[in-house]
Design an enzyme around this catalytic site. Structure first.
Site, PDB file in Angstrom:
ATOM      1  CE  LYS A  47     -73.088  15.578  -4.493  1.00 43.02           C
ATOM      2  NZ  LYS A  47     -73.689  13.851  -4.937  1.00 43.02           N
TER       3      LYS A  47
HETATM    4  N1  PMP Z   1     -65.929  15.262  -6.158  1.00 47.58           N
HETATM    5  C1  PMP Z   1     -65.898  16.032  -5.009  1.00 47.58           C
HETATM    6  C2  PMP Z   1     -65.354  16.600  -3.905  1.00 47.58           C
HETATM    7  C3  PMP Z   1     -67.611  15.155  -3.821  1.00 47.58           C
HETATM    8  O1  PMP Z   1     -67.994  15.810  -3.105  1.00 47.58           O
HETATM    9  C4  PMP Z   1     -67.735  14.532  -4.233  1.00 47.58           C
HETATM   10  C5  PMP Z   1     -69.481  13.723  -4.110  1.00 47.58           C
HETATM   11  N2  PMP Z   1     -69.341  13.513  -2.365  1.00 47.58           N
HETATM   12  C6  PMP Z   1     -67.251  13.601  -5.560  1.00 47.58           C
HETATM   13  C7  PMP Z   1     -66.551  13.521  -6.132  1.00 47.58           C
HETATM   14  C8  PMP Z   1     -68.079  12.289  -6.229  1.00 47.58           C
HETATM   15  O2  PMP Z   1     -69.616  12.635  -7.179  1.00 47.58           O
HETATM   16  P1  PMP Z   1     -70.988  11.542  -7.031  1.00 47.58           P
HETATM   17  O3  PMP Z   1     -71.351  11.677  -5.897  1.00 47.58           O
HETATM   18  O4  PMP Z   1     -71.165  12.106  -7.969  1.00 47.58           O
HETATM   19  O5  PMP Z   1     -69.910   9.930  -7.555  1.00 47.58           O
END
Ligand code: PMP
Length: 338
Positions: A47
């Site tokens: 992120k």
């Molecule tokens: N894995 C973790 C640990 C996250 O914090 C997030 C986002 N909140 C994601 C995966 C998912 O990524 P995205 O928001 O780009 O879909």
């Protein structure tokens, strides 16, 4: 003489993460299973990319001015990225977070100087939902900007501009598939679009936990089937965010907590990787794809954040036992549950 390679502060150190071959999973499937090591970003997660992408975009649009305030609703990682980026750029950060999230993330946010406001969980778009609260908080603070990671497409654009091209380069264009779980959908949407523009037959897959609806959306064209629940954090989406709109996703898998936990401990004990549960569901998705499509694939997935953030839960034997999720596998026999 080699050219100097100096990053421009913290922001310049975001991205360009290593792509690691997961040796045991690759050997077991006859595919190359490659993990994009996003946990090595300065804020410890994928992120950081969304954070810098959103802040840079807001500055360009004049939405964030010197001395401004960044407000965001987040399960933690986006807030950590925003707080760090905010510090280097002189912005204060206010984070609204559901009180169900791991304490480590809240403590870290406070250490980083963010103002943390905990709210009880409530579904979107109810007024008590953490994102809706963040929107209101931003409206109330003069000079505040709501990052709005779910529907602000500066998020997926950052993955389109950085994560996708890095994966293409690091595999020398050999990548055949990309698998990722969805929170905002920024990672899956941005990377998928980039890779498919390079080679249309790159297969793009969502690894979804129970309780989320993206599996249902990809498989059945509706959001109706969101049965069950999951202990995963940061993923699990029940609507089509702006970041997900139009995303070229070919397939989806639904993966249960017991096999996610087994994979998380397998990665720790056999690959030396201390990761969160979204990295484990991603690895499960990569293996499922490898088994379905057969040997020879080059499958890239995301190692999204580190395990230390979840020590009191996912890496706490008492907590695991109380959930009935104590991993028992000695090797990879748990893959039969995929
Ligand atoms: N894995 C973790 C640990 C996250 O914090 C997030 C986002 N909140 C994601 C995966 C998912 O990524 P995205 O928001 O780009 O879909």
């Amino acid at each position: 003489m080699s050219a100097e390679k100096i990053s421009r502060g913290l922001c310049g150190a975001i991205g360009n993460t290593p792509l690691m071959r997961l040796e045991k999973l690759s050997a077991a499937t006859g595919c190359e299973i490659l993990g994009k090591a996003e946990f090595l970003n300065p804020g410890g997660s994928v992120k950081d990319r969304a954070a810098i992408g959103i802040v840079d975009d807001a500055e360009k649009r004049g939405l964030l001015k010197p001395g401004g305030v960044i407000v965001e609703g987040t399960a933690g990682n986006t807030g950590i990225g925003l707080a760090m980026v905010g510090s280097t750029k002189g912005y204060r950060t206010v984070i609204v977070i559901p009180n169900t999230q791991a304490r480590e993330k809240m403590a870290l946010l406070q250490t980083l100087g963010a103002e943390v406001r905990e709210v009880p969980p409530a579904p979107f778009p109810q007024p008590g939902n953490y994102n809706m609260v963040a929107k209101r908080v931003a409206e109330e603070i003069p000079g505040a900007f709501w990052a709005n990671q779910f529907d602000n497409v500066a998020n997926r654009e950052m993955h389109y501009r950085t994560t996708g091209p890095e994966i293409w380069e690091q595999t020398g264009g050999r990548v055949t598939a990309f698998v990722a779980a969805v929170g905002t959908g920024g990672t899956l949407a941005g990377v998928s679009r980039f890779l498919k523009e390079r080679r249309a037959d790159v297969r793009t897959v969502c690894a979804d936990p129970y309780g989320a609806a993206i599996w249902s959306w990809v498989k059945k064209g509706n959001l109706d089937d969101d049965e069950g629940d999951s202990i995963t954090e940061g993923i699990g989406q029940n609507r089509i965010t702006k970041n997900l709109e139009g995303a070229p996703i070919d397939d989806a898998y639904r993966i249960g907590d017991p096999v996610i936990l087994e994979m998380m401990y397998f990665l720790l004990r056999h690959e030396g990787l201390y990761l969160g549960s979204s990295s484990a569901i991603n690895a499960c998705g990569a293996v499922k794809l490898a088994r379905e499509r057969g040997p020879g694939q080059v499958i890239v997935t995301v190692l999204a954040d580190g395990g230390d953030r979840y020590r009191s839960k996912l890496y706490n034997p008492e907590w695991l036992a109380a959930q009935g999720l104590t991993p028992t596998a000695k090797g990879l026999e748990f893959l039969d549950q995929l």
